[in-house]
Design an enzyme around this catalytic site. Structure first.
Site, PDB file in Angstrom:
ATOM      1  N   LEU A 351       1.911   4.339   6.582  1.00 19.37           N
ATOM      2  CA  LEU A 351       1.759   4.240   5.131  1.00 19.37           C
ATOM      3  C   LEU A 351       0.386   3.699   4.744  1.00 19.37           C
ATOM      4  CD1 LEU A 351       5.230   2.761   4.100  1.00 19.37           C
ATOM      5  CD2 LEU A 351       4.586   5.147   4.497  1.00 19.37           C
ATOM      6  N   CYS A 352      -0.076   4.094   3.575  1.00 21.94           N
ATOM      7  CA  CYS A 352      -1.358   3.581   3.057  1.00 21.94           C
ATOM      8  C   CYS A 352      -1.111   2.271   2.322  1.00 21.94           C
ATOM      9  CB  CYS A 352      -2.013   4.617   2.132  1.00 21.94           C
ATOM     10  SG  CYS A 352      -2.621   6.058   3.019  1.00 21.94           S
ATOM     11  N   HIS A 353      -0.677   1.278   3.065  1.00 22.08           N
ATOM     12  CA  HIS A 353      -0.426  -0.045   2.494  1.00 22.08           C
ATOM     13  C   HIS A 353      -0.584  -1.086   3.600  1.00 22.08           C
ATOM     14  CE1 HIS A 353       1.359  -3.358   0.311  1.00 22.08           C
ATOM     15  NE2 HIS A 353       1.386  -2.605  -0.767  1.00 22.08           N
TER      16      HIS A 353
END
Length: 421
Positions: A351-353
Site C-alpha cells: 500500500l502507498c501508506h
C-alpha cells in the site's frame, strides 16, 4: 513461481504452490480439534457460543454449527451468515452496544429471540419491537464492572465503556433494569477481556464475574436463569505456537460454579461461555509473496503482496503486538548477488501508506523476490478484521481444506465493486 492463477493446478504439487497470493488457507480439521479441546475444558452442562467476528467464513461456520456450537453475533450480516450456515436461530445471542430498529426486526423475523442489552433504552427498544412482533424477547443484561481483568490482552470493562451498564448504575437504580412485558430480563452477560492464556487468570476472571452476578441479582431481587461468563480464551496470533491447554480448568470451574452460583447443578441455571479466537486462530494461515527486497537508511526492507489491507487491522489498532511472517522453502526466481542487507528486517505491504508495516524487527533471512512467505495462526481476526477496502486491491483468495483435502476456494468480493442492497 511468481503469483499464480488461483486454479487448482497439478494436484501432486503442494497446495501452497497452487494458489494465487495473497491467500488464506483454513483447515476444518483444525477447527474440529480446537472445538474438542476447548469443549473438554468446560463444564459438560455449559453452553459454548462462537463469536462470528473472529471468522465468519461460511465453511468455518458450517463446521462449528455441525459440532453443536451456538453463535454470538453483533450485526445483521453476522446474524444472516449464522442462520445460513445452520446455527439454530433460537440459540443465537445477538450482542452489540447499539442496534438499529430495522436490524432487531430482521433478527426477530429470522427467529432470533435472545439479545444482549447495554442500557435501559435497549430494554425499552426490545420491548417495543417485541410488542410489534407479538412475541416475547429474552434479554441478557450486560454489565460493566468497576475493575478491569488482570492479564487480559484487551480489557472490555473497568472504565467508561459503550459495553454494558455500569454495575453502580444497576445497583443505584435497579428499577430501570427490570423486565418489560415483551422483553424479559433472563440473564446477565459479562465479557471482561480477551486473550487470557493461563488457567489462573481465567479462573480469577470468572470468579470476579460470579461476584458481579451476585451483586446484580441482589440489586434486582431476582435469580437469573442464564449466566453468560464470556470467555477470553487466548491463542497465538500471527506467530508460531500451539493453543494453550487448560488441563485442569473443567474440574476447577465445576467447583467454582458449585460454590459461587446458587442453583447451579440443580437445573436452575444455564451457564454459557464464548470464544472466537481459540476456536479458529489455529485453523488459518496467510500465504503471500515477496515483491521487493532493498536497503533504506541502513535497514533491510522486504515488501510483500499482502499488507494491512489483508491482515493486521487488529495490529494497527494496537490490539496485537506483531505479525511474524516466515519464509517457506522453495525455488527463488530472483536472487541478485550481493544485494542481501543484514540485520532486522522491516516487513511492509504494497500500500502507498507508511503505516502498511507488519513488523520492524522481522527476520526473513535470505528472502528474495518471488519467495513464498506464510503467517501462521490467523484463522481468527485475519481477513475479516483487516482494512480490506483501502486502496481497492482485490480481496485475497480463501481456500478451505480438511486435512490434506481441498474443499473449496473463492473470494468474498472485490473492493472496487459496488454492492447494491
Amino acid at each position: 513461481m511468481h503469483g499464480g492463477t488461483g486454479e487448482a493446478g497439478d494436484p501432486t504439487e503442494p497446495l501452497q504452490n497452487r494458489v494465487e497470493t495473497p491467500a488464506y488457507l483454513y483447515d476444518l480439521a483444525a477447527v474440529r480439534g480446537a472445538y474438542g479441546q476447548l469443549r473438554g475444558c468446560l463444564p459438560e452442562s455449559s453452553g459454548l457460543l462462537f463469536s462470528l467476528k473472529a471468522n465468519p467464513h461460511p465453511a468455518v461456520l458450517r463446521q462449528l454449527a455441525a459440532l453443536g456450537c451456538r453463535a454470538e453475533v453483533s450485526s445483521p450480516g453476522e446474524m444472516e451468515s449464522a442462520v445460513a450456515a445452520g446455527f439454530r436461530a433460537d440459540g443465537i445471542l445477538y450482542t452489540g452496544p447499539g442496534k438499529r430498529d430495522r436490524d432487531v426486526v430482521r433478527a426477530l423475523e429470522a427467529g432470533v429471540r435472545q439479545f444482549s442489552v447495554d442500557s435501559p433504552y435497549a430494554l425499552d427498544q426490545l420491548d417495543r419491537l417485541g410488542r410489534a412482533a407479538a412475541t416475547e424477547v429474552t434479554a441478557l443484561l450486560r454489565v460493566n464492572p468497576p475493575v478491569p481483568p488482570v492479564g487480559a490482552g484487551l480489557a472490555m470493562t473497568g472504565g467508561p465503556s459503550q459495553f454494558g451498564a455500569d454495575l453502580s448504575w444497576v445497583e443505584e437504580e435497579p428499577q430501570f433494569f427490570k423486565s418489560r412485558r415483551h422483553a424479559r430480563v433472563a440473564g446477565i452477560h459479562l465479557y471482561m477481556g480477551s486473550n487470557l492464556t493461563s488457567e489462573e487468570t481465567l479462573l480469577a476472571t470468572f470468579r470476579y464475574a460470579l461476584e458481579v452476578v451476585r451483586q446484580v441479582e441482589a440489586a434486582l431481587d431476582v435469580r437469573l436463569p442464564v449466566v453468560d461468563l464470556g470467555g477470553g480464551f487466548g491463542a497465538p496470533y500471527a506467530v508460531e505456537g500451539a493453543l494453550p491447554r487448560f488441563t485442569t480448568l473443567r474440574g476447577r470451574l465445576e467447583e467454582l460454579l458449585a460454590a459461587e452460583l446458587p442453583g447451579y447443578g440443580a437445573g436452575e441455571r444455564q451457564v454459557v461461555f464464548e470464544s472466537g479466537r481459540y476456536l479458529t486462530a489455529g485453523c488459518g494461515r496467510l500465504l503471500t509473496r515477496v515483491l521487493d527486497v532493498k536497503r533504506s537508511h541502513g535497514r533491510r526492507i522486504v515488501v510483500l503482496d499482502a499488507g494491512v489491507n489483508d491482515l493486521g487491522g487488529m495490529s494497527g489498532l494496537r490490539k496485537e503486538h506483531r505479525v511474524d511472517p516466515q519464509l517457506l522453502p522453495g525455488p527463488t526466481p530472483h536472487r541478485p548477488a550481493g544485494q542481501e542487507p543484514s540485520g532486522a528486517t522491516i516487513v511492509a505491504g504494497p500500500l502507498c501508506h507508511p503505516l502498511d508495516v507488519w513488523t520492524r524487527d522481522g527476520a526473513l533471512p535470505g528472502a528474495a523476490v518471488g519467495d513464498l512467505v506464510t503467517v501462521p495462526n490467523v484463522g481468527a481476526y485475519g481477513l475479516h478484521s483487516a482494512l480490506a477496502l483501502f486502496h481497492c486491491h482485490a480481496m485475497p483468495l480463501e481456500v478451505v481444506v480438511d486435512g490434506e483435502r481441498e474443499v473449496e476456494r473463492g473470494r468474498a468480493f472485490l473492493g472496487r465493486e459496488r454492492i447494491t442492497p
